[in-house]
Design a protein around this motif. Structure first.
Motif, PDB file in Angstrom:
ATOM      1  N   ARG A 171       0.841  -1.197   0.000  1.00 52.13           N
ATOM      2  CA  ARG A 171       0.000   0.000   0.000  1.00 52.13           C
ATOM      3  C   ARG A 171       0.871   1.240   0.000  1.00 52.13           C
ATOM      4  O   ARG A 171       2.019   1.216   0.452  1.00 52.13           O
ATOM      5  N   GLN A 172       0.286   2.316  -0.518  1.00 51.92           N
ATOM      6  CA  GLN A 172       1.008   3.573  -0.576  1.00 51.92           C
ATOM      7  C   GLN A 172       0.065   4.711  -0.243  1.00 51.92           C
ATOM      8  O   GLN A 172      -0.918   4.951  -0.948  1.00 51.92           O
ATOM      9  N   ALA A 173       0.387   5.395   0.846  1.00 50.42           N
ATOM     10  CA  ALA A 173      -0.377   6.565   1.255  1.00 50.42           C
ATOM     11  C   ALA A 173       0.258   7.802   0.626  1.00 50.42           C
ATOM     12  O   ALA A 173       1.447   7.785   0.268  1.00 50.42           O
ATOM     13  N   PRO A 174      -0.502   8.887   0.496  1.00 48.36           N
ATOM     14  CA  PRO A 174       0.055  10.100  -0.120  1.00 48.36           C
ATOM     15  C   PRO A 174       1.318  10.577   0.588  1.00 48.36           C
ATOM     16  O   PRO A 174       1.355  10.672   1.815  1.00 48.36           O
ATOM     17  N   GLY A 175       2.356  10.825  -0.185  1.00 52.41           N
ATOM     18  CA  GLY A 175       3.596  11.332   0.364  1.00 52.41           C
ATOM     19  C   GLY A 175       4.469  10.306   1.060  1.00 52.41           C
ATOM     20  O   GLY A 175       5.481  10.646   1.669  1.00 52.41           O
ATOM     21  N   LYS A 176       4.056   9.043   0.978  1.00 55.34           N
ATOM     22  CA  LYS A 176       4.825   7.990   1.660  1.00 55.34           C
ATOM     23  C   LYS A 176       5.312   6.944   0.662  1.00 55.34           C
ATOM     24  O   LYS A 176       4.802   6.843  -0.452  1.00 55.34           O
ATOM     25  N   GLU A 177       6.279   6.160   1.122  1.00 52.70           N
ATOM     26  CA  GLU A 177       6.786   5.066   0.312  1.00 52.70           C
ATOM     27  C   GLU A 177       5.772   3.927   0.261  1.00 52.70           C
ATOM     28  O   GLU A 177       4.962   3.758   1.181  1.00 52.70           O
ATOM     29  N   ARG A 178       5.834   3.155  -0.815  1.00 54.46           N
ATOM     30  CA  ARG A 178       4.994   1.960  -0.896  1.00 54.46           C
ATOM     31  C   ARG A 178       5.516   0.954   0.130  1.00 54.46           C
ATOM     32  O   ARG A 178       6.718   0.676   0.191  1.00 54.46           O
ATOM     33  N   GLU A 179       4.603   0.419   0.930  1.00 54.02           N
ATOM     34  CA  GLU A 179       5.005  -0.488   2.002  1.00 54.02           C
ATOM     35  C   GLU A 179       4.319  -1.835   1.907  1.00 54.02           C
ATOM     36  O   GLU A 179       3.204  -1.959   1.412  1.00 54.02           O
ATOM     37  N   PHE A 180       5.008  -2.820   2.428  1.00 52.42           N
ATOM     38  CA  PHE A 180       4.496  -4.196   2.443  1.00 52.42           C
ATOM     39  C   PHE A 180       3.318  -4.320   3.398  1.00 52.42           C
ATOM     40  O   PHE A 180       3.326  -3.748   4.494  1.00 52.42           O
ATOM     41  N   VAL A 181       2.323  -5.100   2.980  1.00 49.83           N
ATOM     42  CA  VAL A 181       1.165  -5.385   3.826  1.00 49.83           C
ATOM     43  C   VAL A 181       1.079  -6.872   4.174  1.00 49.83           C
ATOM     44  O   VAL A 181       1.051  -7.250   5.339  1.00 49.83           O
ATOM     45  N   ALA A 182       1.037  -7.718   3.146  1.00 54.95           N
ATOM     46  CA  ALA A 182       0.884  -9.148   3.370  1.00 54.95           C
ATOM     47  C   ALA A 182       1.307  -9.906   2.120  1.00 54.95           C
ATOM     48  O   ALA A 182       1.283  -9.355   1.018  1.00 54.95           O
ATOM     49  N   ALA A 183       1.683 -11.183   2.312  1.00 47.54           N
ATOM     50  CA  ALA A 183       2.054 -12.025   1.182  1.00 47.54           C
ATOM     51  C   ALA A 183       1.716 -13.472   1.507  1.00 47.54           C
ATOM     52  O   ALA A 183       1.661 -13.867   2.682  1.00 47.54           O
ATOM     53  N   VAL A 184       1.528 -14.263   0.444  1.00 53.44           N
ATOM     54  CA  VAL A 184       1.206 -15.675   0.607  1.00 53.44           C
ATOM     55  C   VAL A 184       1.854 -16.455  -0.529  1.00 53.44           C
ATOM     56  O   VAL A 184       1.872 -16.012  -1.676  1.00 53.44           O
ATOM     57  N   THR A 185       2.406 -17.621  -0.189  1.00 54.26           N
ATOM     58  CA  THR A 185       2.966 -18.489  -1.216  1.00 54.26           C
ATOM     59  C   THR A 185       1.852 -19.272  -1.901  1.00 54.26           C
ATOM     60  O   THR A 185       0.722 -19.333  -1.396  1.00 54.26           O
ATOM     61  N   ARG A 186       2.192 -19.894  -3.013  1.00 56.02           N
ATOM     62  CA  ARG A 186       1.169 -20.580  -3.791  1.00 56.02           C
ATOM     63  C   ARG A 186       0.483 -21.692  -2.992  1.00 56.02           C
ATOM     64  O   ARG A 186      -0.717 -21.888  -3.104  1.00 56.02           O
ATOM     65  N   SER A 187       1.273 -22.385  -2.172  1.00 60.93           N
ATOM     66  CA  SER A 187       0.724 -23.483  -1.367  1.00 60.93           C
ATOM     67  C   SER A 187      -0.102 -22.978  -0.188  1.00 60.93           C
ATOM     68  O   SER A 187      -0.784 -23.757   0.469  1.00 60.93           O
ATOM     69  N   SER A 188       0.011 -21.669   0.094  1.00 59.32           N
ATOM     70  CA  SER A 188      -0.625 -21.046   1.265  1.00 59.32           C
ATOM     71  C   SER A 188      -0.035 -21.518   2.584  1.00 59.32           C
ATOM     72  O   SER A 188      -0.561 -21.191   3.651  1.00 59.32           O
ATOM     73  N   LYS A 222       2.571 -17.486   5.075  1.00 59.00           N
ATOM     74  CA  LYS A 222       1.913 -16.185   4.981  1.00 59.00           C
ATOM     75  C   LYS A 222       2.730 -15.187   5.803  1.00 59.00           C
ATOM     76  O   LYS A 222       3.271 -15.528   6.864  1.00 59.00           O
ATOM     77  N   TYR A 223       2.792 -13.970   5.322  1.00 51.03           N
ATOM     78  CA  TYR A 223       3.580 -12.931   5.963  1.00 51.03           C
ATOM     79  C   TYR A 223       2.716 -11.678   6.117  1.00 51.03           C
ATOM     80  O   TYR A 223       1.923 -11.360   5.233  1.00 51.03           O
ATOM     81  N   TYR A 224       2.909 -10.993   7.230  1.00 51.52           N
ATOM     82  CA  TYR A 224       2.134  -9.778   7.492  1.00 51.52           C
ATOM     83  C   TYR A 224       3.032  -8.679   8.057  1.00 51.52           C
ATOM     84  O   TYR A 224       3.963  -8.959   8.824  1.00 51.52           O
ATOM     85  N   ALA A 225       2.713  -7.448   7.705  1.00 48.79           N
ATOM     86  CA  ALA A 225       3.352  -6.313   8.360  1.00 48.79           C
ATOM     87  C   ALA A 225       2.836  -6.245   9.793  1.00 48.79           C
ATOM     88  O   ALA A 225       1.687  -6.598  10.066  1.00 48.79           O
ATOM     89  N   ASP A 226       3.673  -5.781  10.689  1.00 50.07           N
ATOM     90  CA  ASP A 226       3.281  -5.688  12.102  1.00 50.07           C
ATOM     91  C   ASP A 226       2.036  -4.825  12.266  1.00 50.07           C
ATOM     92  O   ASP A 226       1.197  -5.087  13.134  1.00 50.07           O
ATOM     93  N   SER A 227       1.911  -3.817  11.434  1.00 51.90           N
ATOM     94  CA  SER A 227       0.805  -2.868  11.574  1.00 51.90           C
ATOM     95  C   SER A 227      -0.555  -3.468  11.250  1.00 51.90           C
ATOM     96  O   SER A 227      -1.583  -2.883  11.607  1.00 51.90           O
ATOM     97  N   VAL A 228      -0.589  -4.613  10.579  1.00 45.32           N
ATOM     98  CA  VAL A 228      -1.873  -5.201  10.190  1.00 45.32           C
ATOM     99  C   VAL A 228      -2.101  -6.585  10.808  1.00 45.32           C
ATOM    100  O   VAL A 228      -3.186  -7.155  10.634  1.00 45.32           O
ATOM    101  N   LYS A 229      -1.133  -7.112  11.506  1.00 45.58           N
ATOM    102  CA  LYS A 229      -1.286  -8.437  12.122  1.00 45.58           C
ATOM    103  C   LYS A 229      -2.487  -8.451  13.054  1.00 45.58           C
ATOM    104  O   LYS A 229      -2.679  -7.548  13.859  1.00 45.58           O
ATOM    105  N   GLY A 230      -3.270  -9.522  12.930  1.00 50.79           N
ATOM    106  CA  GLY A 230      -4.447  -9.663  13.778  1.00 50.79           C
ATOM    107  C   GLY A 230      -5.674  -8.961  13.220  1.00 50.79           C
ATOM    108  O   GLY A 230      -6.789  -9.182  13.709  1.00 50.79           O
ATOM    109  N   ARG A 231      -5.495  -8.121  12.214  1.00 50.35           N
ATOM    110  CA  ARG A 231      -6.627  -7.404  11.613  1.00 50.35           C
ATOM    111  C   ARG A 231      -6.854  -7.805  10.149  1.00 50.35           C
ATOM    112  O   ARG A 231      -8.000  -7.856   9.684  1.00 50.35           O
ATOM    113  N   PHE A 232      -5.784  -8.059   9.424  1.00 50.99           N
ATOM    114  CA  PHE A 232      -5.870  -8.413   8.000  1.00 50.99           C
ATOM    115  C   PHE A 232      -5.549  -9.892   7.828  1.00 50.99           C
ATOM    116  O   PHE A 232      -4.700 -10.444   8.543  1.00 50.99           O
TER     117      PHE A 232
END
Length: 121
Positions: free
Chosen positions: A35-52, A55-65
């Motif tokens: 995700r990229q907010a105005p005036g900020k760098e694009r940052e990682f949110v979450a990722a998943v491998t093909r097998s699922s 899974k990886y999450y940014a600390d800021s979204v863990k438990g919510r996304f």
């Protein structure tokens, strides 16, 4: 060449939920959301491998996304709950042919056009 098409963005009140979808035109090893907010760098949110399996999450979204994927549809989802105003950004789907460094932008080979998520307070 893999094309990615995102959908599901919109305007929601704080505490609400949204689900983003990203359909890929072909098979990929891993998929992620940034995700990229105005005036900020694009940052990682979450990722998943093909097998699922991984899974990886940014600390800021863990438990919510929650990230998930449906390989039969070549689609990845991002369920976003308990949204906060600071989650407001353009959300980008990305796909990688590799399984390394999935929290880094440089690991991804293909990008979608982005979808706006706005969380009002």
């Amino acid at each position: 060449q893999v094309q990615l098409v995102e959908s599901g963005g919109g305007l929601v009140q704080a505490g609400g939920s949204l689900r983003l979808s990203c359909a890929a035109s072909g098979r990929t090893a891993a998929m992620g959301w940034f995700r990229q907010a105005p005036g900020k760098e694009r940052e990682f949110v979450a990722a998943v491998t093909r097998s699922s399996v991984s899974k990886y999450y940014a600390d800021s979204v863990k438990g919510r996304f929650t990230i998930s994927r449906d390989n039969a549809k070549n689609t990845v989802y991002l369920q976003m709950n308990s949204l906060k105003p600071e989650d407001t950004a353009v959300y980008y789907c990305a796909a990688s042919n590799d399984l390394q460094r999935l929290t880094q932008k440089g690991a991804y080979d293909y990008w979608g056009q982005g979808t706006q998520v706005t969380v009002s307070s």
